[in-house]
Design a protein around this motif. Structure first.
Motif, PDB file in Angstrom:
ATOM      1  N   LYS A  43       0.817  -1.224   0.000  1.00 46.01           N
ATOM      2  CA  LYS A  43       0.000   0.000   0.000  1.00 46.01           C
ATOM      3  C   LYS A  43       0.845   1.266   0.000  1.00 46.01           C
ATOM      4  O   LYS A  43       0.651   2.166  -0.811  1.00 46.01           O
ATOM      5  CB  LYS A  43      -0.935   0.020   1.236  1.00 46.01           C
ATOM      6  CG  LYS A  43      -1.868  -1.161   1.324  1.00 46.01           C
ATOM      7  CD  LYS A  43      -2.739  -1.086   2.561  1.00 46.01           C
ATOM      8  CE  LYS A  43      -1.978  -1.158   3.884  1.00 46.01           C
ATOM      9  NZ  LYS A  43      -1.224  -2.419   4.092  1.00 46.01           N
ATOM     10  N   THR A  45       3.946   1.622  -0.740  1.00 48.94           N
ATOM     11  CA  THR A  45       4.729   1.672  -1.974  1.00 48.94           C
ATOM     12  C   THR A  45       3.906   2.316  -3.090  1.00 48.94           C
ATOM     13  O   THR A  45       4.376   3.236  -3.772  1.00 48.94           O
ATOM     14  CB  THR A  45       5.153   0.242  -2.374  1.00 48.94           C
ATOM     15  OG1 THR A  45       5.904  -0.323  -1.280  1.00 48.94           O
ATOM     16  CG2 THR A  45       5.986   0.233  -3.644  1.00 48.94           C
ATOM     17  N   HIS A 193      -6.307   0.371   7.858  1.00 43.70           N
ATOM     18  CA  HIS A 193      -6.564  -0.992   8.344  1.00 43.70           C
ATOM     19  C   HIS A 193      -7.915  -1.045   9.051  1.00 43.70           C
ATOM     20  O   HIS A 193      -8.320  -2.091   9.530  1.00 43.70           O
ATOM     21  CB  HIS A 193      -5.460  -1.436   9.310  1.00 43.70           C
ATOM     22  CG  HIS A 193      -4.158  -1.710   8.614  1.00 43.70           C
ATOM     23  ND1 HIS A 193      -4.008  -2.729   7.693  1.00 43.70           N
ATOM     24  CD2 HIS A 193      -2.959  -1.096   8.671  1.00 43.70           C
ATOM     25  CE1 HIS A 193      -2.769  -2.722   7.235  1.00 43.70           C
ATOM     26  NE2 HIS A 193      -2.113  -1.734   7.808  1.00 43.70           N
TER      27      HIS A 193
HETATM   28  N1  LIG Z   1      12.609   0.904   1.196  1.00 42.05           N
HETATM   29  C1  LIG Z   1      12.366  -0.393   1.048  1.00 42.05           C
HETATM   30  N2  LIG Z   1      13.347  -1.241   0.695  1.00 42.05           N
HETATM   31  C2  LIG Z   1      13.135  -2.573   0.523  1.00 42.05           C
HETATM   32  N3  LIG Z   1      11.933  -3.164   0.714  1.00 42.05           N
HETATM   33  C3  LIG Z   1      10.904  -2.360   1.087  1.00 42.05           C
HETATM   34  C4  LIG Z   1      11.058  -0.957   1.284  1.00 42.05           C
HETATM   35  N4  LIG Z   1       9.872  -0.437   1.645  1.00 42.05           N
HETATM   36  C5  LIG Z   1       8.998  -1.477   1.676  1.00 42.05           C
HETATM   37  N5  LIG Z   1       9.614  -2.627   1.344  1.00 42.05           N
HETATM   38  C6  LIG Z   1       8.977  -3.956   1.228  1.00 42.05           C
HETATM   39  O1  LIG Z   1       7.973  -3.879   0.232  1.00 42.05           O
HETATM   40  C7  LIG Z   1       6.824  -4.598   0.634  1.00 42.05           C
HETATM   41  C8  LIG Z   1       5.615  -3.671   0.676  1.00 42.05           C
HETATM   42  O2  LIG Z   1       5.810  -2.693   1.702  1.00 42.05           O
HETATM   43  P1  LIG Z   1       4.802  -1.504   1.962  1.00 42.05           P
HETATM   44  O3  LIG Z   1       5.422  -0.611   2.953  1.00 42.05           O
HETATM   45  O4  LIG Z   1       4.395  -0.934   0.663  1.00 42.05           O
HETATM   46  O5  LIG Z   1       3.559  -2.293   2.613  1.00 42.05           O
HETATM   47  P2  LIG Z   1       2.213  -1.741   3.286  1.00 42.05           P
HETATM   48  O6  LIG Z   1       1.092  -2.412   2.574  1.00 42.05           O
HETATM   49  O7  LIG Z   1       2.222  -0.270   3.307  1.00 42.05           O
HETATM   50  O8  LIG Z   1       2.291  -2.334   4.761  1.00 42.05           O
HETATM   51  P3  LIG Z   1       1.757  -1.714   6.180  1.00 42.05           P
HETATM   52  O9  LIG Z   1       0.292  -2.058   6.270  1.00 42.05           O
HETATM   53  O10 LIG Z   1       2.542  -2.501   7.173  1.00 42.05           O
HETATM   54  O11 LIG Z   1       2.057  -0.266   6.196  1.00 42.05           O
HETATM   55  C9  LIG Z   1       7.159  -5.234   1.981  1.00 42.05           C
HETATM   56  O12 LIG Z   1       7.614  -6.530   1.726  1.00 42.05           O
HETATM   57  C10 LIG Z   1       8.287  -4.367   2.491  1.00 42.05           C
HETATM   58  O13 LIG Z   1       9.130  -5.101   3.331  1.00 42.05           O
END
Ligand SMILES: Nc1ncnc2c1ncn2[C@@H]1O[C@H](COP(=O)(O)OP(=O)(O)OP(=O)(O)O)[C@@H](O)[C@H]1O
Ligand SMILES: [Mg+2]
Length: 294
Positions: A43, A45, A193
Motif C-alpha cells: 500500500k 509503496t 486498516h
Molecule cells: N525501502 C524499502 N526497501 C526494501 N523493501 C521495502 C522498502 N519499503 C517497503 N519494502 C517492502 O515492500 C513490501 C511492501 O511494503 P509496503 O510498505 O508498501 O507495505 P504496506 O502495505 O504499506 O504495509 P503496512 O500495512 O505494514 O504499512 C514489503 O515486503 C516491504 O518489506
C-alpha cells in the motif's frame, strides 16, 4: 474526469523485494479511493509512487494527466500527502506548523491566518495552538499532520493510515472533512486498516495482496463477490436457553421470508445482521492468512 490512472504498475526494491506487480486502476474526480491490504501488501509503496516520492520499476502512472516519472514537478503543486508515521517538528507550535505551511504554498498572510484558524477549529486543535508539538498527545500530533495536508486545499490528497491513533470523535471529524473536500471537487486516495472507515468512506476499493490486485470495485461488490450476504440469527425457542442460536445466510428475499415465518411459528426471536466489509476482506485475503498460520 480521470484524476489518477495506473497501468500495469510494478515495483521491485533494490534488495529484490517485489512490492507491487501488475496493478491497474483509475480514480475519478471527487472520489474517495481506499487502498486495503495486510501489512507489507504494498500500500505505502503504491501511494508513494503516486505522490512522486518513489519511482516505479515497470508500468505507468498518471496524476492529473501528468506522468509520475516524466513530469513529477507538474504534479507536486496540486497534491498533499499524509505519510505513514509522520512526525511534526517537535519545537514548533501547531499554529506555526499550519500557518507556515500555508505561506509556503503561496497564500497571503491574511488568508493563511484565516485558513489556519478554520482547519484547527475543525480538527479540535485550536485550544492546543501554542503548545510545543513535543507536548501534544500522539493523537493530537496525528491531527496536526492531517491539518497540514488539508490546509493546502489540494486537488488530490494521499493519506497513508491517516486516522491511526485518533479517538472515535477525532476519526469522525477527519471523515467529515474528507467528505467535505471531495464535495468541493478534491480526489482522495487513502490507506487504512480500519475496515469500518473504508466502509464509511470508500467509493471504490483496491485490495492488494502481496503486491497484486486481489479485489477492485465497490464495497457492495466486495461483499457480493465473496458471497458475504446478510446474516440472520434465529434464537433458540423459549425454555431451551442452552441451545446455540442458528446463524443463517439467506440468498434471496424468499429465503428471508421463510426464515421469518418459521421464527414466528416457532416463537423464536429473529435478528438481522448486515455483513461487514471485514468479513469480505478476510475471505478475499484469507488464503494467505491460513498459509501464514500453518
Ligand atoms: N525501502 C524499502 N526497501 C526494501 N523493501 C521495502 C522498502 N519499503 C517497503 N519494502 C517492502 O515492500 C513490501 C511492501 O511494503 P509496503 O510498505 O508498501 O507495505 P504496506 O502495505 O504499506 O504495509 P503496512 O500495512 O505494514 O504499512 C514489503 O515486503 C516491504 O518489506
Ligand atoms: Mg504502509
Amino acid at each position: 474526469m480521470e484524476v489518477v490512472r495506473v497501468e500495469d504498475l510494478g515495483k521491485t526494491y533494490p534488495g529484490g523485494t517485489k512490492a507491487l506487480e501488475g496493478v491497474s486502476f483509475s480514480i475519478q474526480k471527487g472520489e474517495i479511493f481506499c487502498l486495503l491490504g495486510r501489512n507489507g501488501a504494498g500500500k505505502t509503496t503504491l501511494l508513494r509512487i503516486l505522490a512522486t516520492q518513489l519511482k516505479p520499476t515497470v508500468g505507468r502512472a498518471f496524476v492529473l494527466g501528468h506522468d509520475v516519472l516524466q513530469d513529477p514537478k507538474a504534479i507536486r503543486p496540486h497534491i498533499a500527502v499524509v505519510p505513514q508515521e509522520a512526525r511534526p517538528q517537535m519545537l514548533l507550535s501547531p499554529y506555526d506548523h499550519i500557518l507556515y505551511f500555508c505561506l509556503i504554498r503561496g497564500r497571503s498572510r491574511a488568508e493563511a491566518r484565516e485558513r489556519t484558524r478554520k482547519v484547527m477549529d475543525d480538527l479540535g486543535l485550536w485550544e492546543h495552538r501554542d503548545k510545543l508539538a513535543s507536548d501534544l498527545s500522539g493523537g493530537l500530533r496525528q491531527r496536526l499532520i492531517i491539518a497540514m495536508a488539508l490546509v493546502a486545499d489540494p486537488e488530490v490528497l494521499f493519506l497513508d493510515e491517516p486516522t491511526i491513533g485518533l479517538d472515535p470523535l477525532g476519526r469522525r471529524s477527519v471523515w467529515h472533512m474528507l467528505r467535505e473536500l471531495t464535495r468541493k471537487g478534491a480526489t482522495i486516495l487513502l490507506t487504512t486498516h480500519y475496515l469500518d472507515e473504508a466502509e464509511m468512506l470508500a467509493d471504490d476499493l483496491l485490495i492488494v495482496d502481496k503486491g497484486r490486485t486481489a479485489f477492485l470495485g465497490t464495497v457492495e461488490a466486495a461483499k457480493g463477490d465473496t458471497g458475504v450476504g446478510m446474516r440472520v440469527i434465529v434464537e433458540p425457542p423459549a425454555g431451551n436457553g442452552t441451545a446455540p442460536p442458528e446463524v443463517l445466510e439467506p440468498r434471496s428475499a424468499e429465503e428471508v421470508l421463510a426464515i421469518v415465518e418459521r421464527g414466528l411459528r416457532e416463537k423464536r426471536k429473529v435478528t438481522f445482521k448486515p455483513a461487514s466489509l471485514e468479513e469480505a476482506f478476510i475471505k478475499i485475503v484469507g488464503g494467505s492468512i491460513e498459509v501464514e498460520a500453518t
